[in-house]
Design an enzyme around this catalytic site. Sequence first.
Site, PDB file in Angstrom:
ATOM      1  N   THR A   1       0.845  -1.203   0.000  1.00 22.69           N
ATOM      2  CA  THR A   1       0.000   0.000   0.000  1.00 22.69           C
ATOM      3  C   THR A   1       0.874   1.244   0.000  1.00 22.69           C
ATOM      4  OG1 THR A   1      -1.624  -1.221   1.266  1.00 22.69           O
ATOM      5  CG2 THR A   1      -1.923   1.153   1.142  1.00 22.69           C
ATOM      6  N   CYS A   2       1.935   1.217   0.781  1.00 24.06           N
ATOM      7  CA  CYS A   2       2.864   2.344   0.856  1.00 24.06           C
ATOM      8  C   CYS A   2       3.444   2.627  -0.522  1.00 24.06           C
ATOM      9  CB  CYS A   2       4.008   2.045   1.826  1.00 24.06           C
ATOM     10  SG  CYS A   2       3.460   1.484   3.449  1.00 24.06           S
ATOM     11  N   SER A   3       3.909   1.567  -1.182  1.00 24.52           N
ATOM     12  CA  SER A   3       4.636   1.723  -2.438  1.00 24.52           C
ATOM     13  C   SER A   3       3.732   1.966  -3.633  1.00 24.52           C
ATOM     14  CB  SER A   3       5.446   0.462  -2.746  1.00 24.52           C
ATOM     15  OG  SER A   3       6.387   0.228  -1.739  1.00 24.52           O
TER      16      SER A   3
END
Lengths: 166, 190
Positions: free
Chosen positions: B78-80
């Site tokens: 999700t971060c990336s």
Amino acid sequence: GDDIVAAAPNVSLQKARTWDEGVSSKFSTTPLSDIFKGKKVVIFGLPGAYTGVCSAQHVPSYKNNIEKFKAKGIDSVICVAVNDPYTLNGWVEKLQAKDAIEFYGDFDGKFHKSLDLGVDLSAALLGPRSHRWSAYVEDGKIKAFNVENAPSEFKVSGGEKILSQI
Amino acid sequence: MPTLSGFSPRSLQLLTKRRDRERGKREKMAPIAVGDILPDGTLPCFDENDQLQQVSIHALAAGKKVILFGVPGAFTPTCSVKHVPGFIEKAEELKAKGVAEILLISVNDPFVMKAWAKSYPEGKHIKFLADGSATYTHALGLELDLSEKGLGTRSRRFALLVDDLKVKVANIESGGEFTVSSAEEILKTL
């Protein structure tokens, strides 16, 4: 030699993987006995993924000698670092080392602390990490063991040295 | 002894923090909220020339509008795939609305942050700051224990809009989910 599994009871490592692989494996961890029992293993540890000597010298010295390790009957060549398994995976793919070497994360440093290989590298902005080291382990018994005087050095823990000690 | 009335939970904590620091305690802070002053901190960051800089949050943010957003971990999906790209996409729009800096913080070391930043060739508007020991994340009261996932202490996912060091918008997820902390949500408030 000392028994590496007995030195670190209840310690597990996390195989380098993508997050999706983590989810599908329910974030499973690998106990040391699975890694070492009944096998001939060459294992090396380094301060951190994406850092200089680790990337440019240490890992390549094992990757480039993988055929020689296999010829000596080594079952696995393992690299372990105090990193989470996802960061490690990103690094491994960048180094294209996945085929040759198995990478494991010691995310909370427990494995290295049990072997007295933990070191505080806060001065290098890394926090608690491990020394740079290598070992040849047969059925859990340490047959050869090398540790650098300083984690930034790369004199005794490379692939060629341990190859000569098998 | 100051009276308790008129002190927000967080400002009370800041009063006792010095005593606790001297006693070697690291008690959990209340999460940062609208109206709070953004804490100061110094975080390492590799710049475009691969030089290591020590970035002072207050030096960057004083007198300006800045966005500070945080993620649980470099190289996680999700971060990336969603959170960071969202801010990269909206960076020009955010800057056009007066945002001087877009700062990203994660509990990772600066080498990992540098490698992660390099995986976003269009990411030049975002500064990837490394909060390796979670000290700044702790000061924000936003730690998240992800030991079960092999990550240790990390940060909750969040996005703050800060104007001259005062928090104007605080969009904080309870964990790692991605609902209110996106670039779009912050853009709506500008």
